[in-house]
Design an enzyme around this catalytic site. Structure first.
Site, PDB file in Angstrom:
ATOM      1  N   ASP A  76      21.830 -54.912 -19.291  1.00  0.00           N
ATOM      2  CA  ASP A  76      20.829 -54.557 -20.305  1.00  0.00           C
ATOM      3  C   ASP A  76      20.975 -55.442 -21.534  1.00  0.00           C
ATOM      4  OD1 ASP A  76      23.296 -53.234 -20.883  1.00  0.00           O
ATOM      5  OD2 ASP A  76      22.272 -51.903 -22.280  1.00  0.00           O
ATOM      6  N   GLU A 141      24.955 -50.494 -21.713  1.00  0.00           N
ATOM      7  CA  GLU A 141      26.106 -50.767 -22.574  1.00  0.00           C
ATOM      8  C   GLU A 141      25.636 -50.814 -24.017  1.00  0.00           C
ATOM      9  OE1 GLU A 141      29.093 -52.946 -24.922  1.00  0.00           O
ATOM     10  OE2 GLU A 141      27.015 -53.494 -24.614  1.00  0.00           O
TER      11      GLU A 141
END
Ligand SMILES: [Zn+2]
EC number: 3.5.1.18
Length: 383
Positions: A76, A141
């Site tokens: 991400d 994350e």
């Protein structure tokens, strides 16, 4: 230059994987690893409206008791921000002056591409490697990090998966690839303090109780304390106030309460419990009436100098000639979760100067040495 690493990075940047989106990054990487003989397993987690993609992959070594090295990272990226401010579309890889531009180029799709190609080269040269090589990727994350790495680590622990070494691909380098790696991170502990007073007219202070006045001395003391001196690996614990709020906006009203947000970045010389009890004792000594909510963002972790840091340092020296610096500075990372099930965790990635910024980019010449440092480390520890 390894066109393989650059090509994979381009493909990853082109997938707009804003947290918790993965946009097919893990499928792409999973297919590459499957072709290499990795076992692939999706460990997706979380509610429908915030579904997190997680990928676990392992290529088992020939020695049943051989060491296990994990490459860990996130697919991400943070949102690009104002698109008009970018020099090029953040999700179309673009080149200017020897740099590749795109959201995630540095944090951390460049590292992911380098890890995958390092694995490909390593397996091609050492198909019968003794130790096992694993990957753990998450698409959360940068967000709340609730259904990402922490969930996978719980599952791996439950099934008794041993991990000996972990390299997290966070961008740790300052000016040249490998000039700094992280062998730990400070902990993060936040507090939201509400100091209670009694609202009233400023002309009648004896009928009111001003929480700003009451708290001022306590806050002055909090900011002046040396919480600890740090140690050989960690800077001293720091205390920072991030927000203060009180007052109605009117000039003739004593406020009824004051809100204070603060955060500790703490070394292994302090614990969340020790910091909390010291704050409570101080507030009590100042006679404040208050409520205090705590949020533990992460425990500190530390990998002392040992097999992994030696292997990484040697790989960096062999590849770049640099003597790397071990550091525990910077924010928290998923390393804090992995450290609970893996005794040696090192973060190593490219230059971090533009992460999370408009026009995030990576010097293209970071990729080849990074990939080679990863591969050399595999050769040292797993071949
Ligand atoms: Zn990152």
């Amino acid at each position: 230059m390894s066109n393989a690493t650059l090509g994979l990075l381009e493909a990853l940047i082109a997938r707009p994987s804003v947290t918790p989106g993965d946009a097919g990054c893990q499928q792409l990487i999973g297919e590459r690893l499957q072709r290499l003989g990795f076992e692939i397993e999706a460990m997706d987690s979380g509610p429908e409206n915030f579904r997190v993609s997680n990928l676990w992959a392992i290529r088992r070594g020939t020695a049943a008791d051989g060491p296990v090295l994990l490459f860990a990272g996130h697919t991400d990226v943070v949102p690009p921000g104002r698109l008009e401010a970018w020099g090029s579309d953040p999700f179309v890889p673009s080149y200017r002056e020897g740099r590749i531009y795109g959201r995630g180029a540095a944090d951390m799709k460049g590292s992911l591409a380098a890890m995958v190609v390092a694995a490909e080269e390593f397996v091609a040269a050492h198909a019968d490697h003794r130790g096992s090589l694993a990957f753990l990727l998450t698409s959360d994350e940068e967000g709340p990090a609730v259904d990402g790495t922490v969930v996978c680590c719980e599952q791996l622990r439950a099934r008794g998966q041993r991990l000996d070494y972990c390299i997290v691909g966070e961008p740790t380098s300052l000016e040249a690839v490998g000039d700094m790696v992280k062998n730990g991170r400070r902990g993060s502990l936040s507090g939201r303090l509400k100091v209670k007073g009694v609202q009233g007219h400023v002309a009648y202070p004896h009928l009111a109780r001003n929480p700003v006045h009451q708290a001022a001395a306590a806050l002055a003391e909090l900011v002046a304390i040396d919480w600890d001196a740090g140690n050989a690996y960690f800077l001293a614990t720091s205390f920072q106030i991030s927000n203060i709020n009180a007052g109605t906006g009117a000039g003739n009203v004593i406020p009824g309460e004051m809100m204070v947000d603060f955060n500790f970045r703490f070394s292994t010389e302090s614990t969340p419990e020790s910091l909390k009890s010291r704050v409570h004792a101080l507030l009590a000594r100042h006679g404040l009436e208050y409520a205090l909510d705590w949020t533990l963002g992460g425990e500190p972790f530390l990998t002392p100098v040992g097999t992994l840091s030696d292997a990484v340092s040697a790989a960096i020296r062999a590849e770049t000639g640099l003597t790397t610096q071990l550091s525990t500075t910077g924010g928290t990372s998923d390393g804090r979760f992995i450290a609970k099930i893996c005794p040696q965790v090192i973060e190593l990635g490219p230059i971090n100067a533009t992460i999370h910024k408009i026009d995030e980019h990576l010097p293209v010449d970071n990729l080849e040495p990074l990939k080679n440092i990863y591969r050399r480390t595999l050769e040292t520890l797993l071949a």
